[in-house]
Design an enzyme around this catalytic site. Structure first.
Site, PDB file in Angstrom:
ATOM      1  N   LYS A  52     -13.213  54.271  65.304  1.00  0.00           N
ATOM      2  CA  LYS A  52     -13.305  52.900  65.812  1.00  0.00           C
ATOM      3  C   LYS A  52     -14.459  52.846  66.807  1.00  0.00           C
ATOM      4  O   LYS A  52     -14.754  53.841  67.480  1.00  0.00           O
ATOM      5  CB  LYS A  52     -12.003  52.525  66.531  1.00  0.00           C
ATOM      6  N   GLY A 107       1.994  33.915  64.855  1.00  0.00           N
ATOM      7  CA  GLY A 107       0.545  33.962  64.610  1.00  0.00           C
ATOM      8  C   GLY A 107       0.211  33.423  63.235  1.00  0.00           C
ATOM      9  O   GLY A 107       0.657  33.956  62.222  1.00  0.00           O
ATOM     10  N   GLY A 121      -2.987  32.896  62.030  1.00  0.00           N
ATOM     11  CA  GLY A 121      -4.429  33.073  61.820  1.00  0.00           C
ATOM     12  C   GLY A 121      -4.705  33.493  60.390  1.00  0.00           C
ATOM     13  O   GLY A 121      -3.970  33.122  59.469  1.00  0.00           O
ATOM     14  N   ASN A 122      -5.743  34.299  60.211  1.00  0.00           N
ATOM     15  CA  ASN A 122      -6.148  34.703  58.865  1.00  0.00           C
ATOM     16  C   ASN A 122      -5.007  35.345  58.100  1.00  0.00           C
ATOM     17  O   ASN A 122      -4.726  34.986  56.963  1.00  0.00           O
ATOM     18  CB  ASN A 122      -7.317  35.689  58.952  1.00  0.00           C
ATOM     19  N   VAL A 123      -4.341  36.306  58.726  1.00  0.00           N
ATOM     20  CA  VAL A 123      -3.288  37.044  58.038  1.00  0.00           C
ATOM     21  C   VAL A 123      -2.000  36.213  57.958  1.00  0.00           C
ATOM     22  O   VAL A 123      -1.401  36.062  56.890  1.00  0.00           O
ATOM     23  CB  VAL A 123      -3.010  38.383  58.769  1.00  0.00           C
TER      24      VAL A 123
HETATM   25  P1  NAD Z   1      -6.625  35.912  63.811  1.00  0.00           P
HETATM   26  O1  NAD Z   1      -7.355  35.956  65.087  1.00  0.00           O
HETATM   27  O2  NAD Z   1      -7.210  35.211  62.631  1.00  0.00           O
HETATM   28  O3  NAD Z   1      -5.161  35.274  64.024  1.00  0.00           O
HETATM   29  C1  NAD Z   1      -4.337  35.548  65.111  1.00  0.00           C
HETATM   30  C2  NAD Z   1      -3.520  34.287  65.374  1.00  0.00           C
HETATM   31  O4  NAD Z   1      -2.567  34.579  66.374  1.00  0.00           O
HETATM   32  C3  NAD Z   1      -4.362  33.112  65.878  1.00  0.00           C
HETATM   33  O5  NAD Z   1      -4.032  31.928  65.157  1.00  0.00           O
HETATM   34  C4  NAD Z   1      -3.975  33.017  67.361  1.00  0.00           C
HETATM   35  O6  NAD Z   1      -4.041  31.692  67.838  1.00  0.00           O
HETATM   36  C5  NAD Z   1      -2.548  33.526  67.317  1.00  0.00           C
HETATM   37  N1  NAD Z   1      -2.059  34.067  68.577  1.00  0.00           N
HETATM   38  C6  NAD Z   1      -2.730  34.780  69.515  1.00  0.00           C
HETATM   39  N2  NAD Z   1      -1.912  35.109  70.534  1.00  0.00           N
HETATM   40  C7  NAD Z   1      -0.693  34.611  70.206  1.00  0.00           C
HETATM   41  C8  NAD Z   1       0.569  34.612  70.857  1.00  0.00           C
HETATM   42  N3  NAD Z   1       0.751  35.203  72.058  1.00  0.00           N
HETATM   43  N4  NAD Z   1       1.615  34.009  70.235  1.00  0.00           N
HETATM   44  C9  NAD Z   1       1.449  33.388  69.047  1.00  0.00           C
HETATM   45  N5  NAD Z   1       0.263  33.343  68.399  1.00  0.00           N
HETATM   46  C10 NAD Z   1      -0.789  33.945  68.972  1.00  0.00           C
HETATM   47  O7  NAD Z   1      -6.293  37.444  63.460  1.00  0.00           O
HETATM   48  P2  NAD Z   1      -5.837  38.035  62.058  1.00  0.00           P
HETATM   49  O8  NAD Z   1      -7.024  38.553  61.343  1.00  0.00           O
HETATM   50  O9  NAD Z   1      -4.923  37.072  61.396  1.00  0.00           O
HETATM   51  O10 NAD Z   1      -5.023  39.309  62.548  1.00  0.00           O
HETATM   52  C11 NAD Z   1      -3.707  39.176  63.054  1.00  0.00           C
HETATM   53  C12 NAD Z   1      -3.176  40.538  63.420  1.00  0.00           C
HETATM   54  O11 NAD Z   1      -3.193  41.387  62.264  1.00  0.00           O
HETATM   55  C13 NAD Z   1      -3.994  41.286  64.479  1.00  0.00           C
HETATM   56  O12 NAD Z   1      -3.135  42.073  65.244  1.00  0.00           O
HETATM   57  C14 NAD Z   1      -4.907  42.181  63.649  1.00  0.00           C
HETATM   58  O13 NAD Z   1      -5.344  43.300  64.370  1.00  0.00           O
HETATM   59  C15 NAD Z   1      -3.970  42.556  62.525  1.00  0.00           C
HETATM   60  N6  NAD Z   1      -4.639  42.961  61.294  1.00  0.00           N
HETATM   61  C16 NAD Z   1      -5.479  42.115  60.660  1.00  0.00           C
HETATM   62  C17 NAD Z   1      -6.074  42.499  59.470  1.00  0.00           C
HETATM   63  C18 NAD Z   1      -6.978  41.569  58.700  1.00  0.00           C
HETATM   64  O14 NAD Z   1      -7.257  41.851  57.523  1.00  0.00           O
HETATM   65  N7  NAD Z   1      -7.413  40.468  59.283  1.00  0.00           N
HETATM   66  C19 NAD Z   1      -5.840  43.779  58.946  1.00  0.00           C
HETATM   67  C20 NAD Z   1      -4.950  44.631  59.616  1.00  0.00           C
HETATM   68  C21 NAD Z   1      -4.357  44.217  60.794  1.00  0.00           C
END
Ligand code: NAD
Length: 349
Positions: free
Chosen positions: A79, A179, A181-183
């Site tokens: 990382k 959450g 977001g993307n996932v």
């Molecule tokens: P993202 O930033 O697109 O989405 C995160 C969401 O969580 C946002 O909508 C944000 O507003 C919300 N959020 C933040 N703090 C919060 C809280 N305290 N309570 C409720 N909602 C909250 O991120 P992502 O890409 O969707 O990733 C989400 C998680 O999954 C992260 O922990 C990331 O490390 C993990 N992850 C993502 C991927 C990937 O492919 N994107 C892969 C493995 C792990």
């Protein structure tokens, strides 16, 4: 550019990179290359102190070793972190300088997108190094990993449901998603299409409103999500949310989500276990994203078929972990960690 080795016992190689003229300071942490070149994204955050950035790199690179091994990828764990505010401190020159740092590691570390980074930034880094993935264009470009990450989590939820409720079909079960977001959004779509009921929260009210409309989800405040009555809790936002304060509040039978480092400490896996809450280890459930990125690093020709096979293998791994955890009466986290440790044992010649 100054590149200085940092001596850390558990890691194979750690470097600090610094270019005062460009305002660049960061770390690359290579935890293990035992299974292949170290792979893991680069994160940019306004850390308060360099030591905090270094700790993040160390913790996250170790996590990548576990995640890559659990997904059965021929990749090790690494990382990178850059100290700075991505909104104001990120410049093309800074990204290119980071690309030169990665290039100097000669393929021992592959970088990709993480917090504070975009596919366009990866393209900028890629002007200086071949060891970058997560690009939008190019022969093996893998694009946005989130839909594949969500698919892997959805599969993990089905495995958990089979173990906990005796049936992998999710129709009628309630899943609380933290959450959107993307996932989280892609996960909600898959769960909704399967007939699951959703309770959702996010710090972004617009995302909540969209989920209520699109998935007929019930919305709750961010601090209420831990105490809702649901069958499964799916954390998809931030790390450390399974802790001594939240775990006693949970009214679910299982936890399976996509956020990295959901457990505040290893003791929290035991806390969940003691409460009879089945926990799907995050680094096994959320490996879909790195599987997707791996197609680019490994230059996989038939991407879709390869990803499909890996996702099935991740599902089988989760099933084996939960089966062994039940047989041994220990937490699935403990079993998952020991499976990875076994994979990392040096093979006898
Ligand atoms: P993202 O930033 O697109 O989405 C995160 C969401 O969580 C946002 O909508 C944000 O507003 C919300 N959020 C933040 N703090 C919060 C809280 N305290 N309570 C409720 N909602 C909250 O991120 P992502 O890409 O969707 O990733 C989400 C998680 O999954 C992260 O922990 C990331 O490390 C993990 N992850 C993502 C991927 C990937 O492919 N994107 C892969 C493995 C792990």
């Amino acid at each position: 550019m100054e590149i200085t080795p940092v001596d850390v016992p558990e890691h194979e190689r750690v470097i600090e990179f610094k270019d005062a003229k460009l305002g660049l300071l960061g770390y690359v942490a290579i935890h293990s290359t035992q299974l292949g070149p170290a792979a893991g994204g680069v994160r940019m955050r306004p850390y308060d102190h360099p030591a905090e950035a270094l700790n993040d790199a160390l913790r996250l690179s170790r996590g990548m070793t576990f995640k890559n091994a659990a997904a059965d990828l021929p990749l090790g764990g690494g990382k990178a972190v850059i100290v700075g505010d991505p909104a104001t401190d990120k410049t093309p020159a800074l990204l290119q300088a980071f690309g030169r740092v990665v290039q100097q590691l000669e393929g021992q570390y592959w970088t990709a997108e993480d917090m504070g980074m975009t596919p366009a930034d990866m393209a900028q880094i890629g002007t200086e190094t071949a060891y970058v993935a997560g690009l939008s264009d190019g022969d093996y470009a893998s694009g946005d990993p989130s839909p594949i990450t969500a698919r892997g989590i959805y599969n993990a939820i089905r495995v958990v449901a089979a173990h906990r409720f005796g049936c992998a079909a999710l129709k009628g079960w309630t899943v609380a998603v933290q959450g959107l977001g993307n996932v989280g959004w892609h996960l909600c779509r898959l769960l909704h299409d399967d007939g699951a009921k959703l309770i959702v929260t996010d710090i972004n009210p617009e995302q909540i409103a969209r989920a209520v409309e699109r998935f007929s989800a019930k919305a709750v405040e961010t601090n209420e999500i831990y105490a809702v009555e649901a069958d499964i809790f799916a954390p998809c936002a931030i790390g450390g949310i399974l802790n001594e304060v939240s775990i006693p509040q949970l009214k679910v039978a299982a936890v399976a989500g996509g956020a990295n480092n959901q457990l505040a400490t290893d003791a929290d896996a035991d806390r969940l276990h003691a409460r009879g809450i089945l926990y799907a280890p995050d680094f096994v459930a959320n490996g879909g994203g790195i599987v997707n990125v791996a197609t680019e690093i490994l230059q996989v020709e038939d991407r879709e078929a390869w990803v499909g096979l890996r996702l099935r293998s991740m599902e089988n791994t989760m099933d084996r972990i939960l089966t062994r955890a039940r047989a041994e009466s220990v937490s699935p986290h403990k079993v998952a960690a020991s499976i990875v440790q076994e994979l990392l044992q040096p093979r006898a010649a």
